[in-house]
Scaffold this active site. Structure first.
Site, PDB file in Angstrom:
ATOM      1  N   LYS A 173       0.872  -1.174   0.000  1.00 63.33           N
ATOM      2  CA  LYS A 173       0.000   0.000   0.000  1.00 63.33           C
ATOM      3  C   LYS A 173       0.917   1.235   0.000  1.00 63.33           C
ATOM      4  O   LYS A 173       1.490   1.611   1.026  1.00 63.33           O
ATOM      5  CB  LYS A 173      -0.909  -0.004   1.240  1.00 63.33           C
ATOM      6  N   GLY A 226       6.719   5.817   8.023  1.00 65.20           N
ATOM      7  CA  GLY A 226       5.870   7.005   7.974  1.00 65.20           C
ATOM      8  C   GLY A 226       5.976   7.762   9.280  1.00 65.20           C
ATOM      9  O   GLY A 226       7.008   7.705   9.954  1.00 65.20           O
ATOM     10  N   SER A 227       4.902   8.442   9.634  1.00 61.60           N
ATOM     11  CA  SER A 227       4.953   9.322  10.802  1.00 61.60           C
ATOM     12  C   SER A 227       4.800   8.532  12.100  1.00 61.60           C
ATOM     13  O   SER A 227       4.277   7.414  12.111  1.00 61.60           O
ATOM     14  CB  SER A 227       3.849  10.369  10.696  1.00 61.60           C
ATOM     15  N   VAL A 230       0.971   7.637  13.226  1.00 58.92           N
ATOM     16  CA  VAL A 230       0.374   6.494  12.523  1.00 58.92           C
ATOM     17  C   VAL A 230       1.108   5.210  12.928  1.00 58.92           C
ATOM     18  O   VAL A 230       0.485   4.176  13.189  1.00 58.92           O
ATOM     19  CB  VAL A 230       0.411   6.700  10.988  1.00 58.92           C
ATOM     20  N   GLU A 248       9.525   2.352  10.813  1.00 58.51           N
ATOM     21  CA  GLU A 248      10.534   3.405  10.653  1.00 58.51           C
ATOM     22  C   GLU A 248       9.790   4.724  10.631  1.00 58.51           C
ATOM     23  O   GLU A 248       8.895   4.912   9.799  1.00 58.51           O
ATOM     24  CB  GLU A 248      11.336   3.222   9.364  1.00 58.51           C
ATOM     25  N   CYS A 282      13.755  11.601   6.292  1.00 62.51           N
ATOM     26  CA  CYS A 282      13.684  11.281   7.725  1.00 62.51           C
ATOM     27  C   CYS A 282      15.057  11.452   8.362  1.00 62.51           C
ATOM     28  O   CYS A 282      15.160  11.649   9.567  1.00 62.51           O
ATOM     29  CB  CYS A 282      13.176   9.866   7.912  1.00 62.51           C
ATOM     30  N   GLN A 329       1.837  19.907   3.545  1.00 59.80           N
ATOM     31  CA  GLN A 329       3.206  19.932   4.054  1.00 59.80           C
ATOM     32  C   GLN A 329       3.774  21.355   3.982  1.00 59.80           C
ATOM     33  O   GLN A 329       4.445  21.813   4.904  1.00 59.80           O
ATOM     34  CB  GLN A 329       4.075  18.954   3.259  1.00 59.80           C
ATOM     35  N   GLU A 381       9.164  17.233  14.739  1.00 56.72           N
ATOM     36  CA  GLU A 381       9.576  17.022  13.353  1.00 56.72           C
ATOM     37  C   GLU A 381       8.768  17.946  12.450  1.00 56.72           C
ATOM     38  O   GLU A 381       7.542  17.920  12.469  1.00 56.72           O
ATOM     39  CB  GLU A 381       9.344  15.571  12.938  1.00 56.72           C
TER      40      GLU A 381
HETATM   41  P1  NAD Z   1       2.184   9.036   7.179  1.00 56.25           P
HETATM   42  O1  NAD Z   1       2.348   8.363   8.482  1.00 56.25           O
HETATM   43  O2  NAD Z   1       1.154  10.085   7.046  1.00 56.25           O
HETATM   44  O3  NAD Z   1       1.832   7.946   6.047  1.00 56.25           O
HETATM   45  C1  NAD Z   1       2.665   6.838   5.821  1.00 56.25           C
HETATM   46  C2  NAD Z   1       1.834   5.731   5.184  1.00 56.25           C
HETATM   47  O4  NAD Z   1       0.866   5.277   6.129  1.00 56.25           O
HETATM   48  C3  NAD Z   1       1.056   6.196   3.947  1.00 56.25           C
HETATM   49  O5  NAD Z   1       1.033   5.161   2.991  1.00 56.25           O
HETATM   50  C4  NAD Z   1      -0.327   6.423   4.518  1.00 56.25           C
HETATM   51  O6  NAD Z   1      -1.342   6.330   3.546  1.00 56.25           O
HETATM   52  C5  NAD Z   1      -0.410   5.294   5.528  1.00 56.25           C
HETATM   53  N1  NAD Z   1      -1.428   5.489   6.560  1.00 56.25           N
HETATM   54  C6  NAD Z   1      -1.978   6.645   6.990  1.00 56.25           C
HETATM   55  N2  NAD Z   1      -2.922   6.391   7.936  1.00 56.25           N
HETATM   56  C7  NAD Z   1      -2.932   5.053   8.138  1.00 56.25           C
HETATM   57  C8  NAD Z   1      -3.667   4.186   8.990  1.00 56.25           C
HETATM   58  N3  NAD Z   1      -4.583   4.645   9.839  1.00 56.25           N
HETATM   59  N4  NAD Z   1      -3.409   2.871   8.933  1.00 56.25           N
HETATM   60  C9  NAD Z   1      -2.482   2.376   8.095  1.00 56.25           C
HETATM   61  N5  NAD Z   1      -1.773   3.146   7.241  1.00 56.25           N
HETATM   62  C10 NAD Z   1      -1.985   4.473   7.265  1.00 56.25           C
HETATM   63  O7  NAD Z   1       3.635   9.571   6.753  1.00 56.25           O
HETATM   64  P2  NAD Z   1       4.028  10.400   5.440  1.00 56.25           P
HETATM   65  O8  NAD Z   1       3.515  11.788   5.621  1.00 56.25           O
HETATM   66  O9  NAD Z   1       3.674   9.654   4.202  1.00 56.25           O
HETATM   67  O10 NAD Z   1       5.624  10.381   5.517  1.00 56.25           O
HETATM   68  C11 NAD Z   1       6.354  11.285   6.258  1.00 56.25           C
HETATM   69  C12 NAD Z   1       6.841  10.643   7.545  1.00 56.25           C
HETATM   70  O11 NAD Z   1       7.584   9.469   7.254  1.00 56.25           O
HETATM   71  C13 NAD Z   1       7.789  11.518   8.327  1.00 56.25           C
HETATM   72  O12 NAD Z   1       7.479  11.445   9.706  1.00 56.25           O
HETATM   73  C14 NAD Z   1       9.152  10.899   8.070  1.00 56.25           C
HETATM   74  O13 NAD Z   1      10.109  11.144   9.054  1.00 56.25           O
HETATM   75  C15 NAD Z   1       8.793   9.462   7.980  1.00 56.25           C
HETATM   76  N6  NAD Z   1       9.819   8.695   7.277  1.00 56.25           N
HETATM   77  C16 NAD Z   1      10.625   7.873   7.998  1.00 56.25           C
HETATM   78  C17 NAD Z   1      11.615   7.147   7.381  1.00 56.25           C
HETATM   79  C18 NAD Z   1      12.502   6.233   8.158  1.00 56.25           C
HETATM   80  O14 NAD Z   1      13.060   5.332   7.569  1.00 56.25           O
HETATM   81  N7  NAD Z   1      12.655   6.413   9.459  1.00 56.25           N
HETATM   82  C19 NAD Z   1      11.796   7.263   5.995  1.00 56.25           C
HETATM   83  C20 NAD Z   1      10.972   8.123   5.292  1.00 56.25           C
HETATM   84  C21 NAD Z   1       9.973   8.824   5.938  1.00 56.25           C
END
Ligand code: NAD
Length: 479
Positions: A173, A226-227, A230, A248, A282, A329, A381
């Site tokens: 996804k 992701g964040s 979540v 991550e 990130c 953003q 962040e």
């Molecule tokens: P996000 O958490 O908003 O979304 C990440 C993914 O989760 C997307 O595919 C989103 O559709 C999905 N998602 C959202 N709500 C969900 C739910 N309720 N259940 C399951 N999946 C859900 O993050 P983003 O805005 O896409 O990315 C930015 C974040 O990612 C930043 O915090 C960044 O630091 C982090 N990030 C971390 C790394 C790492 O390796 N540590 C790498 C890249 C990005």
């Protein structure tokens, strides 16, 4: 008419219940395509297909897996310019950065193709005479992969490649903001020779597809990037259902600059890791922690260097930094400019919305000086081209400040002192530590991940990926 892109379920391209446009953040008039929006029923079909495909794929043999992954890697590398251009067009990092990321995705598939052939176990004698012990690794099962928007091809690649290499089936996804690269990758995978159902793509919203994936009883493990918000909710759901989980998440990465640093080098690596890729990494450094002897020179040199940064269309020649990826953003980034000023930090450079020839989400990279560690701009962040400088007395204060964060992904130090570099490598509370290098920019064959609120579960990438994508079996045989 704009081209439509469907979901890949059980080897077939299936229409979504709706379609969402994928817009170019450098030019909002440019619609890259329409991408399927799945629903819970499609997600269920994808999980069922993966479950049905799993027994055969898990025992398919290492040659079949090597061949598929090697082929995928070769095609990505051969098409890196085209894929990198698509990436820059949908996400907003520059074309050069996009091509670099596409090449990295290809290299990851090549690496894990090799790992298919290197899967070793252990044979030990038992403590009981006449018995042999074997320790082997087996696939986890069907894994759900959830990816963010900031690395639209590399992050899907670094989850899909080990998942397939170790014999798992996949439901991906991708981030709803940037489905283009994930779809292109899925299309390449669909022609690689892997059987139908082994790899499935279901695009759509996180609250719909992501949530259904995390809670589906047919999913054995979830790998999420992701964040933090979540991620924490996903971990709780996985614990409830006893699913394996790997997260991550965010960062608030420190870049320490000591009095004895090479000033030009320190400025270059700070600019690189704070602002390139529009600060949307990130591993970006958003806290520049500078000892007082070099502080005035560092601030002045950063201002001079930042004046030369060219913000522009991600696809244009000469652009250093593209647009922010989305309106929400951009609004978040700009809101932190106000927050920082309200907290008493000095805006030393940038921080303004830019109007260019095309309508896009442009802003000038922002640098605060005279900031302190307790300010929100240094604790939360922001995830954009916004960094702040914190003045500290000496190395000890710099280390304490660097570690004073709920995150722990990457940390850097600029110094000519072996003593301080060595001490920092040992005492930094981060998963990745850089000496005289930007905090962002890592290799694909070694572990990636952090500590504290940045990561949860086993590391990603390199050989360490097997900790998440396999389960260990211990077998005893009476000789
Ligand atoms: P996000 O958490 O908003 O979304 C990440 C993914 O989760 C997307 O595919 C989103 O559709 C999905 N998602 C959202 N709500 C969900 C739910 N309720 N259940 C399951 N999946 C859900 O993050 P983003 O805005 O896409 O990315 C930015 C974040 O990612 C930043 O915090 C960044 O630091 C982090 N990030 C971390 C790394 C790492 O390796 N540590 C790498 C890249 C990005």
């Amino acid at each position: 008419m704009t081209q439509r892109h469907d979901n890949l379920i059980n080897g077939e391209w299936l229409a979504g219940t709706g379609y969402a446009p994928n817009l170019n953040p450098s030019n909002l008039a440019d619609v890259i395509g329409e991408y399927a929006q799945g629903d819970a029923a499609q997600l269920d079909a994808a999980v069922r297909a993966a479950r049905a495909a799993f027994p055969a794929w898990a025992t398919s043999g290492i040659q079949a897996r090597f061949d598929a992954l090697d082929k995928i890697g070769s095609e990505i590398l051969a098409r890196k310019e085209e894929l990198g251009t698509l990436l820059a067009r949908e996400e907003g990092k520059t074309r050069a950065e996009g091509i670099g990321e596409a090449a990295r995705a290809g290299a990851i598939f090549k690496f894990f193709a090799g790992e298919c052939l290197r899967g070793a176990g252990e044979t030990l004698p038992s403590v009981r005479p006449g018995i042999g012990v074997e320790i082997t690794r087996e696939p986890v099962g069907v894994v759900g992969l959830i990816t963010p928007w900031n690395f639209p091809i590399a992050i899907p690649a670094w989850k899909i490649a080990p998942a397939l290499a170790y014999g798992n089936c996949v439901v991906l996804k991708p981030a709803d903001l940037v489905p283009g690269c994930a779809w292109a990758l899925a299309e390449i995978i669909s022609r690689s020779g892997i059987p139908a159902g082994v790899f499935n793509l279901v695009m759509g919203r996180g609250s719909v597809i992501g949530d259904a994936l995390v809670n589906h009883p047919g999913i054995d493990a979830i790998s999420f990037t992701g964040s933090q918000g979540v991620g924490a909710r996903i971990a709780a759901a996985c614990a409830q259902n006893l699913k394996k989980v790997q997260l991550e998440m965010g960062g608030k990465n420190p870049q320490v600059v000591l009095d004895d640093a090479d000033l030009a080098q320190a400025v270059e690596l700070s600019v690189q890791s704070a602002f390139y890729s529009t600060g949307q990494r990130c591993t970006a450094s958003s806290r520049l922690i500078v000892t007082e002897g070099i502080y005035p020179k560092f601030v002045a040199a950063m201002q001079e260097r930042m004046a030369k940064i060219r913000v522009g269309d991600a696809l244009a020649q000469g652009t250093d930094i593209g647009p922010v990826a989305s309106l929400s953003q951009l609004e978040q980034d700009l809101s932190y400019i106000e927050i920082g000023q309200g907290e008493g930090a000095l805006l030393a450079a940038g921080g303004e919305r830019l109007k260019l020839a095309t309508d896009g989400y442009y802003m000038t990279p922002a640098l605060f000086s005279e900031s302190s560690q307790d300010m929100r701009i240094n604790r939360e962040e922001i995830f954009g081209p916004v960094a702040s400088i914190i003045r500290v007395k000496d190395y000890e204060a710099a280390l304490a400040c660097a570690n004073d964060t709920p995150f722990g992904l990457s940390a850097g130090i600029a110094t000519s002192s072996l003593k301080y570099a060595t001490h920092f490598k040992r005492h930094s509370q981060a998963g990745m530590v850089m000496v005289n290098l930007p905090t962002a920019g890592v290799d694909y064959h070694v572990p990636f991940g952090g500590r504290k609120g940045s990561s949860y579960g086993p590391r990603e990438q390199g050989r360490y990926a097997q900790e998440f994508f396999t389960t260990v079996k211990t077998a005893y045989t009476l000789a």
